[in-house]
Design a protein around this motif. Structure first.
Motif, short mmCIF file in Angstrom:
data_model
loop_
_atom_site.label_atom_id
_atom_site.label_comp_id
_atom_site.label_asym_id
_atom_site.label_seq_id
_atom_site.Cartn_x
_atom_site.Cartn_y
_atom_site.Cartn_z
N GLN A 65 0.84 -1.21 0.00
CA GLN A 65 0.00 0.00 0.00
C GLN A 65 0.88 1.27 0.00
OE1 GLN A 65 -3.16 0.23 -0.32
NE2 GLN A 65 -3.51 2.38 0.17
N LEU A 66 1.94 1.25 0.80
CA LEU A 66 2.85 2.40 0.86
C LEU A 66 3.48 2.67 -0.51
CD1 LEU A 66 4.67 1.93 4.29
CD2 LEU A 66 3.29 3.88 3.62
N GLU A 67 3.87 1.60 -1.19
CA GLU A 67 4.48 1.77 -2.52
C GLU A 67 3.50 2.43 -3.48
OE1 GLU A 67 6.88 -1.16 -4.23
OE2 GLU A 67 8.31 -0.77 -2.64
N ILE A 68 2.23 1.98 -3.42
CA ILE A 68 1.22 2.58 -4.31
C ILE A 68 1.04 4.06 -3.98
CG2 ILE A 68 -1.25 2.55 -4.90
CD1 ILE A 68 -1.12 -0.56 -4.32
N LEU A 69 0.99 4.37 -2.68
CA LEU A 69 0.83 5.78 -2.26
C LEU A 69 2.00 6.63 -2.76
CD1 LEU A 69 -0.46 5.28 1.41
CD2 LEU A 69 -1.74 6.30 -0.48
N CYS A 70 3.25 6.09 -2.66
CA CYS A 70 4.42 6.83 -3.12
C CYS A 70 4.31 7.13 -4.62
CB CYS A 70 5.70 6.04 -2.87
SG CYS A 70 6.11 5.94 -1.14
N LYS A 71 3.88 6.11 -5.37
CA LYS A 71 3.74 6.26 -6.82
C LYS A 71 2.72 7.36 -7.13
CE LYS A 71 4.22 2.73 -10.45
NZ LYS A 71 5.58 3.14 -10.73
N GLN A 72 1.59 7.31 -6.37
CA GLN A 72 0.55 8.32 -6.58
C GLN A 72 1.07 9.72 -6.25
OE1 GLN A 72 -2.61 6.87 -4.08
NE2 GLN A 72 -3.46 5.53 -5.65
N LEU A 73 1.85 9.81 -5.17
CA LEU A 73 2.34 11.13 -4.74
C LEU A 73 3.28 11.74 -5.79
CD1 LEU A 73 2.52 13.24 -2.44
CD2 LEU A 73 4.51 12.03 -1.60
N VAL A 116 1.54 11.49 5.31
CA VAL A 116 1.84 12.35 6.47
C VAL A 116 1.43 11.60 7.75
CG1 VAL A 116 1.12 14.43 7.70
CG2 VAL A 116 1.74 14.57 5.28
N GLU A 117 0.25 10.94 7.70
CA GLU A 117 -0.17 10.14 8.86
C GLU A 117 0.84 9.03 9.15
OE1 GLU A 117 -4.17 8.74 8.25
OE2 GLU A 117 -4.96 10.79 8.07
N PHE A 118 1.33 8.41 8.07
CA PHE A 118 2.31 7.33 8.23
C PHE A 118 3.58 7.83 8.91
CE2 PHE A 118 6.22 5.67 6.15
CZ PHE A 118 6.30 4.46 6.83
N THR A 119 4.07 9.02 8.49
CA THR A 119 5.33 9.53 9.07
C THR A 119 5.17 9.83 10.55
OG1 THR A 119 4.77 11.76 8.41
CG2 THR A 119 6.19 10.55 6.92
N ASN A 120 3.94 10.09 10.99
CA ASN A 120 3.72 10.39 12.42
C ASN A 120 3.37 9.15 13.23
OD1 ASN A 120 4.19 13.12 11.98
ND2 ASN A 120 2.07 13.48 11.35
N SER A 121 3.30 7.97 12.57
CA SER A 121 2.87 6.76 13.28
C SER A 121 4.03 6.16 14.07
CB SER A 121 2.32 5.74 12.28
OG SER A 121 3.38 5.31 11.43
N PRO A 122 3.74 5.40 15.14
CA PRO A 122 4.80 4.85 16.01
C PRO A 122 5.71 3.85 15.29
CG PRO A 122 2.61 4.60 17.00
CD PRO A 122 2.39 5.10 15.63
N ASP A 123 5.14 3.08 14.34
CA ASP A 123 5.98 2.05 13.70
C ASP A 123 6.64 2.56 12.42
OD1 ASP A 123 3.72 2.32 12.26
OD2 ASP A 123 3.31 0.17 12.02
N THR A 131 13.46 10.19 3.53
CA THR A 131 12.99 11.50 4.03
C THR A 131 12.29 11.34 5.39
OG1 THR A 131 11.08 11.20 2.57
CG2 THR A 131 12.75 12.73 1.83
N CYS A 132 11.57 10.19 5.57
CA CYS A 132 10.94 9.95 6.89
C CYS A 132 11.99 9.82 7.98
CB CYS A 132 10.11 8.68 6.85
SG CYS A 132 8.54 8.91 6.04
N LEU A 133 13.05 9.09 7.67
CA LEU A 133 14.11 8.90 8.66
C LEU A 133 14.78 10.24 8.99
CD1 LEU A 133 15.66 5.53 7.39
CD2 LEU A 133 14.49 5.90 9.57
#
Length: 1091
Positions: free
Chosen positions: A7-15, A32-39, A62-64
């Motif tokens: 799902q993340l890969e698809i979102l990146c492609k869309q972005l 953005v929600e993903f970057t703020n998530s605990p995992d 970029t998240c790291l």
């Protein structure tokens, strides 16, 4: 559910790929929600390991970066070390990643290294072995080498740049430590690798070898461009730059092979890379002078000039615009860092100055090529020409031979460009006022060198152009294009004549040169007579602007007390034009102003430059240094000035008319015009009310016309608005000029009470139209401003109270109505709402601090004017988000200065407010304490001091068992006791700024601090202990002592004597703490505790 990897890969492609905005927006939201998530951390590692697309790797990197950069809840040291090692291994095992992924991972490595620079693990600074980290890359394939060099380059850049999320002191500490421990080694490494590369036969058609060389040059440049001493130079001050190379680097610059390396590279690599080499040479040429002794500097300069000569002798690469630009910068540095006396002693100086002169002349002749680079060449010649009077060397500088050639090339090339620009429809440089002014400033010095030749050339060219122009005007078969070309040539000549006259320096000019100036001035004034006589048929806007620029320069040099009245210039003006002295010339100038305002009233640039650039208010101001009081009196008697004072109507000055084509905002110049007229009128006005009434007749008629319109139900709204806006702009100019009591009282009696209702009515009708309300509100703010104590009413006059009532009525009317607008779009909120609110705040501040109203009277007599104004202020304030208060500078300045007055004189009102309002005000003060604007910050300190003092007094009273205070006081105390964290937060903020930041207003900060400490003694003790404990063990005793000394001899009261003692202690405390921290290598971790 959190998104899985697929799902993340698809979102990146869309972005990154989709063109559908809605889809991209959704993807962005989810990520953005993903970057703020605990995992997030573990998912990023999985993405890097298993992700199939480059976009998912980019997201992970970029998240790291975001995770390691956060200041709240930072990652533990072990985790950061793991990420650093993982990134290095990842890059080493995957050298062929997409370029943007490699870049993002290197950026992540640089960020971790910078932020962890002072982190220790078992007495080892774990993030400092950067060269060891990179060595394994440099010993591998070309791709690995490129990654290794890019890591060093990006790291140097990252450490050199301050970021806004961490304190500046922490940044400087890291930058200084990196400079001392690693930077020279990195620079040496880059030079050695460049030497190796230039020694081999590089195949620069091979993309990877080309890339490696480019990264090595970027690395060298980043090392040389480092901010060595924390001056954070502004890039725009390019030509003043000195590179503050540390003394420990001397060996690299005394060894001529470093300089030679870059000159050799320039000649051996393709033109696409040579701009980088030249950028490095620009930095090397700018090394601080004190790095060398005189003999070493001469030797270094000799090698530098040799290298420049070699480039000039083989100019094959210079046609490339980037190369050309950097080379021009290099030439400019020759003079900005070395003296003419040193340059002339260089062995090949005569040959080099000849080559530079030829290069400059050729460059100026090709005016259409790289116009932005000419600045550097002119800057070189300007500095050379300016040094001629001071050069003591016996060797010839030859500037008397070459400077006139440069002057001639500049002037003739500008004249020749006019025809080409018109013919080919090119962009006209004359339309870029900033660029023209910059070049003319430089030419003013260059042209003054061998001034006889400059003048002879200008006279010859001007006479030719003027004669051709006259012939064309008289001829029946001349085309408009021919006339426009001649006007363009004359425009340049008028600008240039103004510039060379403005370049006159009194100590270096002779009578002959003043006579030459006279020749030039006569010609411009004769041309002005010719063009003015044609204005009824046609005029040229650019030529008019050039005339105004000329007048400005002439006024600066030849009008005023410092000019000898026997100047040869005036003798020449008298012979040719009959202008015998300064007053007669001023009369011509004022005639020109009137002509411009008459014929060019609808041309905004000319009208505003006539009024602003020539700036009448300054020109005739009684305090002006340009004219003496007696010459102002002479001016007022001039018929041209009398004409303006008696005929300021739209019939004579079209810009005063109600022109339906222009915007309401185009009437701004009217305020300037009336400020000038007001100051002229005041010279002889005295107490002559009849003269004042006579002067005000056109404005009286305008007010009566608006009153007439507003009294009918069917009136032309546009016409009413235009008449009113023009009128209030005129009145604001007059009110600004009338800063003496006598004249201002005449104006006050004229406007109040007769015309005040019209202004109130306008606010009621058009509150939603800022183009109409802002001028009215600004007029009111000017009328209540007690400038120079002009609002001093007699003891029997109620006018002060009546004026406040009108102010209160206007603020209340505007405030209540503007709040009915509801939600305003973010991009329009300032124009539609906040600008008017800001003026209301300024108006209220002016009237509250004007000292002409006793505010106790209102409650005594049951008048609600004061309450209404203050309640409206609160309503307006609560409608503004905190962020807006600081985002808009004018709003923040008017709000915080008003708050200062309210907390000083109306603290009872503040104490009576609802808890949520009090908290809003306190949090706005808290945020303002850290504002970048010193004025805002100082206002907050002052407001906080008043609040804290009030609280302290109330607490002292309640402990002394005095009669019960008012309920409001109780309530305020109660709110503060309910929310102690607010005051504690401010105590910690102020202390933080004083200890760790570059505190620019220490005195202001010290005033509320004592009260904050006395109100929160336990919290202060905890704060002190945590700061002391955050220090390295060997520093803790010294820090503890600093805090002991801070409170030494301080009593538990807020008397002035005690406060002054505390302020003195605080200065010593700050100095001692800074000294203690300078000698320490720890990072300022205590900030985390205090945030």
């Amino acid at each position: 559910l959190r998104p899985g990897l697929a799902q993340l890969e698809i979102l990146c492609k869309q972005l990154y790929e989709t063109t559908d905005t809605a889809v991209r927006h959704q993807a962005e939201k989810a990520l953005v929600e993903f970057t703020n998530s605990p995992d997030c951390l573990s998912k990023c590692q999985l993405l890097l390991e298993r992700g199939s697309s480059s976009y998912s790797q980019l997201l992970a990197a970029t998240c790291l970066s975001k995770l390691v950069s956060r200041t709240s809840n930072p990652l533990p040291l072990e985790q950061r070390i793991d990420i650093r090692n993982y990134v290095l291994n990842y890059l080493a095992t995957r050298p062929k990643l997409a370029a943007f992924v490699t870049q993002a991972l290197i950026q992540l490595y640089a960020r971790i290294t910078k932020l962890g620079w002072f982190d220790c693990q078992k007495d080892d600074y774990v993030f400092r072995n950067v060269i060891a980290d990179v060595t394994r890359f440099l010993q591998d394939s070309v791709e690995h080498c490129i990654i290794g060099v890019t890591i060093l380059s990006q790291l140097t850049n990252e450490i050199n740049q301050a970021d806004t999320t961490h304190p500046l002191t922490k940044h400087r500490k890291i930058a200084s430590s990196f400079r001392d421990s690693s930077l020279f080694d990195i620079f040496t490494l880059s030079c050695n690798l460049l030497k190796q590369a230039s020694g081999k036969n590089l195949n620069l058609n091979d993309e990877s070898q080309h890339g490696l060389l480019m990264q090595l040059l970027k690395l060298s440049y980043n090392c040389l461009n480092y901010d060595f001493i924390g001056t954070s130079t502004d890039e725009s001050s390019d030509d003043l730059c000195t590179v503050q190379i540390p003394t420990s680097w001397r060996s690299a610059f005394l060894d001529s092979s470093t300089l030679q390396l870059f000159f050799n590279l320039y000649h051996s690599i393709p033109p696409s890379l040579s701009p980088l080499v030249l950028s490095c040479l620009v930095q090397i040429a700018s090394v601080r002078r004190s790095l060398f002794n005189n003999a070493e500097r001469a030797k270094f300069l000799s090698h530098l000039v040799d290298g420049v000569k070699r480039i000039l002798a083989n100019p094959q690469c210079l046609p490339d615009p980037n190369n050309y630009h950097e080379f021009c910068r290099l030439l400019a540095r020759l003079k900005s860092n070395y003296q003419l006396g040193e340059l002339v002693k260089v062995e090949n100086y005569p040959e080099v100055i000849r080559l530079i002169a030829n290069f400059t002349v050729t460059s100026l002749q090709h005016w259409e090529f790289a116009p932005n680079s000419v600045h550097y060449l002119l800057s070189l010649w300007q500095r050379l020409a300016a040094s001629v009077p001071y050069v003591k060397a016996t060797e010839p500088h030859l500037l008397e031979t070459y400077t006139p050639e440069v002057t001639k090339a500049y002037i003739t090339s500008r004249l020749e460009s006019v025809h080409v620009i018109l013919r080919d429809g090119l962009e006209d440089p004359l339309d870029d006022a900033g660029l023209v002014q910059q070049q003319l400033d430089q030419l003013s010095t260059i042209g003054r060198c061998e001034y006889e030749k400059t003048c002879a050339l200008l006279v010859q060219l001007f006479d030719q152009a003027a004669q051709t122009y006259q012939e064309l005007l008289q001829s029946t078969n001349s085309t408009p294009a021919d006339i426009t070309v001649q006007e363009g040539r004359l425009t340049w000549l008028v600008y240039i004549i103004g510039a060379v006259i403005g370049g006159r320096v009194s100590f270096a000019s002779t009578d002959e040169q003043d006579a030459m100036d006279g020749e030039l001035v006569c010609r411009v004034l004769q041309l002005m007579n010719l063009t003015d006589s044609r204005l009824a048929q046609a005029g040229n806007e650019r030529l008019e602007l050039a005339m105004l620029s000329f007048f400005e320069q002439f006024r600066k040099i030849y009008i005023g007390d410092q000019v000898q009245k026997s100047s040869k210039l005036y003798r020449r003006l008298s012979e040719v034009l009959g202008l015998n002295d300064e007053t007669m010339v001023l009369s011509v100038f004022i005639g020109k102003i009137i002509t411009n305002l008459k014929y060019w009233g609808q041309c905004e640039p000319i009208t505003s430059k006539t009024l602003h650039s020539f700036y009448l208010p300054d020109f005739f101001s009684l305090t002006s240094h340009v004219c003496t009081y007696s010459s102002v009196r002479k001016l007022v008697k001039l018929s041209a000035v009398q004409f303006m004072l008696n005929n300021h109507t739209s019939e004579h000055f079209s810009f005063l008319g109600v022109n339906n084509q222009s915007n309401l905002s185009d009437m701004r110049c009217r305020t300037t015009f009336y400020t000038a007229l007001g100051r002229l009128l005041m010279v002889d006005l005295g107490e002559d009310e009849d003269q004042f009434e006579q002067f005000m007749l056109p404005l009286t008629a305008a007010f009566e016309a608006v009153a007439q319109m507003l009294s009918t139900n069917t009136f032309n709204e546009q016409e009413a608005k235009r008449t009113l806006v023009g009128l209030v702009r005129d009145l604001r100019g007059i009110a600004f000029a009338f800063n003496a009591k006598t004249s201002f009282m005449m104006l006050f009696d004229w406007i109040y009470p007769s015309y005040m209702p019209i202004l109130q009515r306008a606010i009621e009708l058009w509150y939603h139209d800022p183009a109409c309300t802002t001028p009215v509100l600004k007029l009111m703010a000017e009328l209540v401003h007690n400038r120079s104590q002009r609002l001093q009413f007699d003891v029997s006059s109620p006018n002060g109270i009546l004026l406040f009532r009108e102010t209160s009525k206007m603020i209340t009317t505007y405030g209540n109505r503007i709040l009915t607008l509801g939600e305003v779009p973010k991009d329009q909120v300032y124009g539609v709402k906040l600008k008017g609110v800001s003026v209301c705040f300024a108006m209220l501040k002016a009237v509250l601090s004007g000292n002409y109203v006793n505010f106790g009277v209102f409650r005594l007599y049951g008048d609600d004017a004061l309450d209404n104004a203050l309640q409206t202020f609160i309503k307006l304030l609560l409608s503004i988000p905190h962020s807006d208060l600081l985002d808009y500078p004018k709003l923040s300045q008017s709000f915080y200065s008003l708050l200062e007055v309210l907390t000083q004189d109306h603290m009872n009102f503040i104490a009576s407010l609802e808890p949520h309002v009090v908290m809003y005000i306190l949090s706005s003060i808290s945020e303002g304490l850290t504002a970048l604007d010193t004025m805002v910050c100082t206002g907050c300190c002052s407001s906080l001091d008043h609040i804290v003092t009030y609280l302290f007094k109330q607490l002292s009273r309640s402990t002394k068992k005095r009669p019960t205070p008012m309920a409001t006081d109780d309530r305020f105390l109660h709110i503060m006791q309910q929310h102690p964290e607010m005051i504690q937060q401010m105590l910690s903020t102020v202390l933080n700024i004083i200890i760790f930041e570059d505190c620019r207003n220490q005195w202001s900060m010290s005033r509320p601090l004592l009260g904050l400490i006395l109100l929160n003694e336990k919290y202060f003790a905890d704060l002190r202990n945590s700061i002391v404990n955050s220090q390295p063990p060997e520093k803790q005793q010294a820090m503890h002592l600093c805090f002991e000394n801070l409170m030494e001899g301080i009593e538990r009261n807020l008397l002035t004597k005690n406060r002054d003692r505390f302020t003195q202690n605080l200065s010593v405390f700050r100095r001692e703490v800074n000294d203690s921290m300078k000698n320490s290598t720890y990072g300022v971790n205590s900030n985390d505790m205090m945030s």
